[in-house]
Design a protein around this motif. Structure first.
Motif, PDB file in Angstrom:
ATOM      1  N   UNK A  31       0.667  -1.184  -0.079  1.00  0.00           N
ATOM      2  CA  UNK A  31      -0.237  -0.020   0.030  1.00  0.00           C
ATOM      3  C   UNK A  31       0.833   1.257   0.207  1.00  0.00           C
ATOM      4  N   UNK A  32       1.808   1.202   0.712  1.00  0.00           N
ATOM      5  CA  UNK A  32       2.602   2.441   0.756  1.00  0.00           C
ATOM      6  C   UNK A  32       3.530   2.666  -0.165  1.00  0.00           C
ATOM      7  N   UNK A  33       3.959   1.580  -0.911  1.00  0.00           N
ATOM      8  CA  UNK A  33       4.757   1.602  -2.121  1.00  0.00           C
ATOM      9  C   UNK A  33       3.852   2.312  -3.259  1.00  0.00           C
ATOM     10  N   UNK A  34       2.607   1.773  -3.259  1.00  0.00           N
ATOM     11  CA  UNK A  34       1.649   2.298  -4.494  1.00  0.00           C
ATOM     12  C   UNK A  34       1.579   3.463  -4.173  1.00  0.00           C
ATOM     13  N   UNK A  35       1.101   3.915  -3.011  1.00  0.00           N
ATOM     14  CA  UNK A  35       0.896   5.234  -2.816  1.00  0.00           C
ATOM     15  C   UNK A  35       2.004   6.244  -3.183  1.00  0.00           C
ATOM     16  N   UNK A  36       3.162   5.989  -2.843  1.00  0.00           N
ATOM     17  CA  UNK A  36       4.395   6.796  -3.243  1.00  0.00           C
ATOM     18  C   UNK A  36       4.471   6.896  -4.870  1.00  0.00           C
ATOM     19  N   UNK A  37       4.470   5.803  -5.170  1.00  0.00           N
ATOM     20  CA  UNK A  37       4.454   5.495  -6.725  1.00  0.00           C
ATOM     21  C   UNK A  37       3.526   6.524  -7.581  1.00  0.00           C
ATOM     22  N   UNK A  38       2.152   6.232  -7.061  1.00  0.00           N
ATOM     23  CA  UNK A  38       1.091   6.977  -7.665  1.00  0.00           C
ATOM     24  C   UNK A  38       1.559   8.604  -7.479  1.00  0.00           C
ATOM     25  N   UNK A  39       1.930   8.735  -6.415  1.00  0.00           N
ATOM     26  CA  UNK A  39       2.002  10.375  -6.162  1.00  0.00           C
ATOM     27  C   UNK A  39       3.061  10.997  -7.341  1.00  0.00           C
ATOM     28  N   UNK A  40       4.155  10.064  -7.550  1.00  0.00           N
ATOM     29  CA  UNK A  40       5.188  10.493  -8.138  1.00  0.00           C
ATOM     30  C   UNK A  40       4.678  10.383  -9.808  1.00  0.00           C
ATOM     31  N   UNK A  41       3.962   9.495 -10.055  1.00  0.00           N
ATOM     32  CA  UNK A  41       3.273   9.659 -11.398  1.00  0.00           C
ATOM     33  C   UNK A  41       2.457  10.744 -11.689  1.00  0.00           C
ATOM     34  N   UNK A  42       1.560  10.966 -10.457  1.00  0.00           N
ATOM     35  CA  UNK A  42       0.632  12.218 -10.701  1.00  0.00           C
ATOM     36  C   UNK A  42       1.444  13.519 -10.897  1.00  0.00           C
ATOM     37  N   UNK A  43       2.405  13.649 -10.141  1.00  0.00           N
ATOM     38  CA  UNK A  43       3.133  15.034 -10.275  1.00  0.00           C
ATOM     39  C   UNK A  43       3.840  14.943 -11.843  1.00  0.00           C
ATOM     40  N   UNK A  44       4.451  13.846 -12.084  1.00  0.00           N
ATOM     41  CA  UNK A  44       4.776  13.814 -13.417  1.00  0.00           C
ATOM     42  C   UNK A  44       3.711  13.876 -14.581  1.00  0.00           C
ATOM     43  N   UNK A  45       2.634  13.392 -14.338  1.00  0.00           N
ATOM     44  CA  UNK A  45       1.672  13.669 -15.362  1.00  0.00           C
ATOM     45  C   UNK A  45       1.330  15.150 -15.352  1.00  0.00           C
ATOM     46  N   UNK A  46       0.884  15.851 -14.012  1.00  0.00           N
ATOM     47  CA  UNK A  46       0.623  17.318 -14.174  1.00  0.00           C
ATOM     48  C   UNK A  46       1.702  17.961 -14.842  1.00  0.00           C
TER      49      UNK A  46
END
Length: 194
Positions: A65-80
Motif C-alpha cells: 500500500x505504501x509503495x503504491x501510494x508513493x509511486x502513484x504520487x510520483x506519477x501524478x506529479x509527473x503527469x501534471x
C-alpha cells in the motif's frame, strides 16, 4: 490571438528551450517510474504466485500500500508537470515558428495521447499497458526532440534545449557598469581619510 505575428525573439526562444527541457525531464522520469513499477509488480506477482510472500500478512499489505501510494504520487506529479509543460511547449513553439511544433511534434503528441488513453479504455494486463504507456511517452519525447532539432536548424542556435551557461566575466564585477551609485560609494569608502 495569432501566434504567427510574434517574432522568435530571445524571450520566446528561452521559453521554448525551458519548456522543451521540462517536457523531456518529466517524460523521462515518468518512463523510468513506469518501467520500475512494472518490473516491481511483475516481481511481486511472481512471488505471490510461488508462495514466497504471504499476501495476508499485515506487513506485506502495508508495504504494498505504501509503495503504491508513493509511486502513484510520483506519477501524478509527473503527469501534471508533463501536461503543463507540454501546453507551454506548444504555445512557445508557435511563438518561435509559424508552424509551431510542426508535423513531428504534433505526431508525437497525437501518438502519445492515443497510446496512453487506449490502455485506460481497454482492460489490459500490466505488461501491455505499461508497454503502451512507455511507447506513448517515447513518441512524445521523440516529437519534442525532433521539433527542437528543427528549431535549432532554423534559428542557428545550437544551445536551445541545453541549460544556459552563465560565465562570469571581469565586466560583471565592474560596479560602474551595473550601478554607478554603488560604484561611487565603493570609491568613496575605499579612499583613506586623513
Amino acid at each position: 490571438m495569432s501566434f504567427e505575428n510574434l517574432a522568435p525573439d530571445e524571450g520566446n526562444l528561452e521559453t521554448f528551450s525551458l519548456a522543451t527541457r521540462r517536457v523531456i525531464r518529466f517524460g523521462a522520469v515518468y518512463l523510468v517510474v513506469v518501467a520500475l513499477v512494472t518490473a516491481l509488480l511483475l516481481s511481486v506477482a511472481d512471488r505471490l504466485a510461488s508462495g514466497a510472500v504471504d499476501p495476508t500478512v499485515s506487513g506485506t499489505e502495508a508495504w504494498l500500500t505504501l509503495s503504491l501510494l508513493i509511486v502513484n504520487l510520483v506519477l501524478f506529479v509527473c503527469i501534471v508537470g508533463l501536461v503543463v509543460s507540454t501546453i507551454v511547449w506548444i504555445v512557445s513553439a508557435h511563438r518561435v515558428r509559424p508552424t509551431g511544433p510542426g508535423a513531428a511534434g504534433y505526431a508525437g503528441l497525437f501518438l502519445a495521447v492515443v497510446l496512453i488513453a487506449l490502455p485506460n479504455l481497454l482492460v489490459l494486463p500490466a505488461l501491455p499497458e505499461a508497454a503502451m504507456s512507455l511507447a506513448g511517452f517515447g513518441a512524445l519525447l521523440a516529437g519534442v526532440l525532433m521539433t527542437r532539432a528543427q528549431v535549432r536548424r532554423e534559428t542557428g542556435r545550437p544551445d536551445l534545449g541545453g541549460r544556459p551557461r552563465t560565465i562570469l566575466q571581469s565586466d560583471d564585477w565592474d560596479a560602474s557598469k551595473w550601478d554607478p551609485e554603488v560604484h561611487r560609494d565603493i570609491e568613496r569608502r575605499g579612499r583613506p581619510t586623513d
